[in-house]
Design a protein around this motif. Structure first.
Motif, short mmCIF file in Angstrom:
data_model
loop_
_atom_site.label_atom_id
_atom_site.label_comp_id
_atom_site.label_asym_id
_atom_site.label_seq_id
_atom_site.Cartn_x
_atom_site.Cartn_y
_atom_site.Cartn_z
N GLN A 34 0.83 -1.20 0.00
CA GLN A 34 0.00 0.00 0.00
C GLN A 34 0.87 1.26 0.00
O GLN A 34 1.81 1.38 0.78
CB GLN A 34 -0.93 0.00 1.21
CG GLN A 34 -2.04 1.05 1.09
CD GLN A 34 -2.88 1.17 2.36
OE1 GLN A 34 -2.45 0.75 3.43
NE2 GLN A 34 -4.05 1.75 2.22
N ARG A 77 -2.57 1.80 -4.44
CA ARG A 77 -3.73 1.87 -3.54
C ARG A 77 -4.09 0.44 -3.18
O ARG A 77 -4.00 -0.46 -4.02
CB ARG A 77 -4.91 2.55 -4.23
CG ARG A 77 -4.76 4.04 -4.37
CD ARG A 77 -6.11 4.67 -4.62
NE ARG A 77 -7.06 4.30 -3.58
CZ ARG A 77 -8.35 4.56 -3.62
NH1 ARG A 77 -8.88 5.14 -4.68
NH2 ARG A 77 -9.14 4.22 -2.63
N ASP A 78 -4.54 0.24 -1.95
CA ASP A 78 -4.77 -1.14 -1.52
C ASP A 78 -5.80 -1.87 -2.40
O ASP A 78 -5.65 -3.05 -2.69
CB ASP A 78 -5.14 -1.21 -0.04
CG ASP A 78 -6.48 -0.57 0.28
OD1 ASP A 78 -7.02 0.18 -0.57
OD2 ASP A 78 -6.98 -0.79 1.39
N ASP A 79 -6.80 -1.12 -2.89
CA ASP A 79 -7.86 -1.74 -3.73
C ASP A 79 -7.27 -2.39 -4.99
O ASP A 79 -7.88 -3.30 -5.56
CB ASP A 79 -8.88 -0.69 -4.19
CG ASP A 79 -9.28 0.27 -3.10
OD1 ASP A 79 -10.47 0.43 -2.86
OD2 ASP A 79 -8.36 0.86 -2.46
N SER A 127 -12.60 -1.50 13.85
CA SER A 127 -11.51 -2.05 14.63
C SER A 127 -11.76 -1.82 16.11
O SER A 127 -12.07 -2.74 16.84
CB SER A 127 -10.16 -1.63 14.04
OG SER A 127 -9.59 -0.61 14.67
N SER A 128 -11.69 -0.57 16.59
CA SER A 128 -12.00 -0.37 18.02
C SER A 128 -13.50 -0.26 18.25
O SER A 128 -13.98 -0.46 19.36
CB SER A 128 -11.32 0.92 18.51
OG SER A 128 -11.92 2.02 17.87
N GLY A 129 -14.25 0.12 17.23
CA GLY A 129 -15.69 0.34 17.38
C GLY A 129 -16.01 1.81 17.67
O GLY A 129 -17.18 2.20 17.69
N GLY A 130 -14.98 2.63 17.87
CA GLY A 130 -15.18 4.04 18.21
C GLY A 130 -15.96 4.82 17.16
O GLY A 130 -16.82 5.64 17.49
N THR A 131 -15.67 4.54 15.89
CA THR A 131 -16.35 5.26 14.81
C THR A 131 -17.85 4.97 14.83
O THR A 131 -18.67 5.87 14.64
CB THR A 131 -15.75 4.87 13.44
OG1 THR A 131 -14.35 5.15 13.49
CG2 THR A 131 -16.39 5.62 12.30
N ILE A 171 -15.75 -1.61 7.86
CA ILE A 171 -14.63 -2.08 8.66
C ILE A 171 -14.74 -1.49 10.06
O ILE A 171 -15.00 -0.30 10.22
CB ILE A 171 -13.30 -1.65 8.02
CG1 ILE A 171 -13.11 -2.36 6.70
CG2 ILE A 171 -12.14 -1.91 8.96
CD1 ILE A 171 -11.84 -1.97 5.99
N ASN A 213 -9.73 -8.40 3.63
CA ASN A 213 -11.00 -7.81 3.20
C ASN A 213 -10.95 -7.36 1.74
O ASN A 213 -11.91 -7.55 1.00
CB ASN A 213 -11.37 -6.63 4.12
CG ASN A 213 -10.26 -5.61 4.29
OD1 ASN A 213 -9.14 -5.96 4.65
ND2 ASN A 213 -10.55 -4.36 4.01
N GLY A 253 -1.29 4.67 3.78
CA GLY A 253 -2.49 4.20 4.45
C GLY A 253 -2.11 3.39 5.65
O GLY A 253 -0.95 3.34 6.05
N ARG A 254 -3.10 2.71 6.20
CA ARG A 254 -2.90 2.00 7.47
C ARG A 254 -1.91 0.85 7.40
O ARG A 254 -1.39 0.44 8.42
CB ARG A 254 -4.23 1.41 7.92
CG ARG A 254 -5.16 2.42 8.46
CD ARG A 254 -6.54 1.79 8.60
NE ARG A 254 -7.51 2.83 8.73
CZ ARG A 254 -7.93 3.31 9.89
NH1 ARG A 254 -7.48 2.81 11.01
NH2 ARG A 254 -8.81 4.29 9.92
#
Ligand code: PRT
Ligand code: ZN
Length: 283
Positions: A7, A49-51, A158-162, A156, A70, A10-11
């Motif tokens: 990538q 790009r990852d895609d 990960s922490s659930g915060g969003t 997606i 994913n 990005g992450r």
């Protein structure tokens, strides 16, 4: 020369670079270039790009790639998943407004679900016999329910915060993901050799991760008990000390087990315990 797609930014970028570096594939961090030769391994790194990574590896334009599982699932690309890499952990989840009552997957019948992963979601709904409208959105999926554009999202987490900050709750996990090493299905003999060498190095990096080298002095008459506590890879190294009745015991332990082992070793008289980081374990 083998080509590895990673990538661009990005992450997954930093950890992909770090993993290749640990495996002895060093390359200059090219800000504007998209193809960079390694200084230390017959490989070049292709920044994408990852895609785009799964299709690029499927076509053979790159022989290897590092990308989220994913993205591999969504692309449907026919590539080999060589190894799970232990970073970029996340899950693809269905989420609904937090005040809605959730009754089970049939909740989604007749609902509009926004996502950047329409194929993965479509396969899940087909499998569950659910008829919903899948709306493709390329970004900011989480705002679509409060904007009245969708009833639910598939995204997606990960922490659930969003989700929480957008008034949503997670109700189904459809897929667990992490970064994976993928390979083209028809590598030449030469590329296979390079890919295998790289994979062996990556395995070493993975095995060494979270391992600690531990050494201590132990009364010789407690040695057998200490060896039971510290099994080591083959068997621990034992070195006699100049002081009679004592020896030095060396071994490798998983970081997560370290403190419990130290506690048990102290109980049987271990002294001068030293713990060191392990750089590489080559099997
Ligand atoms: O530009 P490019 O297309 O290359 O990048 P991108 O924006 O598509 O992807 P990027 O860099 O965001 O993510 C790359 C990969 O990282 C993903 O494909 C996943 O495999 C993995 N990954 C791991 C994540 C997350 N964790 C993650 N939390 N990807 C995205 N998120 C986002 C998610 O979309 C949501 O908006 O983070 C938010 C949720 O995070 P929490 O912690 O609040 O739950
Ligand atoms: Zn992307």
């Amino acid at each position: 020369m083998i080509r590895i797609a990673i990538q661009n930014k990005g992450r997954l970028s930093d950890e992909s670079t770090e993993l290749l570096n640990h495996a002895g594939v060093f390359f200059d961090n090219a800000k504007r270039k998209y193809l960079v030769k390694s200084r230390s391994f017959p490989a070049e790194v292709l920044y994408l790009r990852d895609d785009d990574i799964p299709a690029t590896v499927e076509s053979g334009a790159a022989q290897l790639g590092i990308v989220g599982l994913n993205e591999v699932a969504e692309s449907g690309a026919d590539v080999k998943i060589v190894k799970r890499l232990g970073f970029g952990y996340c899950r693809l989840c269905l989420a609904i407004p937090k005040n809605e009552e959730y009754t089970g997957p049939e909740y989604f019948n007749g609902k509009r679900v926004a996502t950047s992963y329409p194929k993965v979601l479509g396969r899940y709904f087909d499998r569950m016999g659910i008829k919903a409208t899948i709306m493709f959105i390329s970004g900011s999926v989480e705002i679509t329910p409060s904007a009245g554009m969708a009833d639910a999202i598939f995204d997606i987490v990960s922490s659930g915060g969003t989700l929480v900050s957008n008034g949503l709750k997670e109700v189904e996990t459809v897929m667990e993901s992490e970064a994976v090493l993928i390979a083209n299905n028809e590598l030449s003999a030469e590329d296979t050799e390079l890919a295998d060498e790289l994979l062996a190095r990556i395995e070493s990096v993975a095995i060494s991760r979270d391992k600690k080298y531990i050494l201590m002095n132990i009364p010789t008459d407690r040695l057998q008990e200490a060896i039971k506590i510290l099994p080591a890879m083959r068997s621990p190294t034992v070195i006699p000390l100049a002081a009679e009745g004592w020896c030095s015991l060396h071994s490798v332990v998983a970081a997560g087990e370290l403190w419990e082992k130290v506690r048990l070793l102290k109980q049987i008289g271990a002294e001068g315990i030293l713990v060191l980081n392990v750089d590489k374990i080559i099997l």
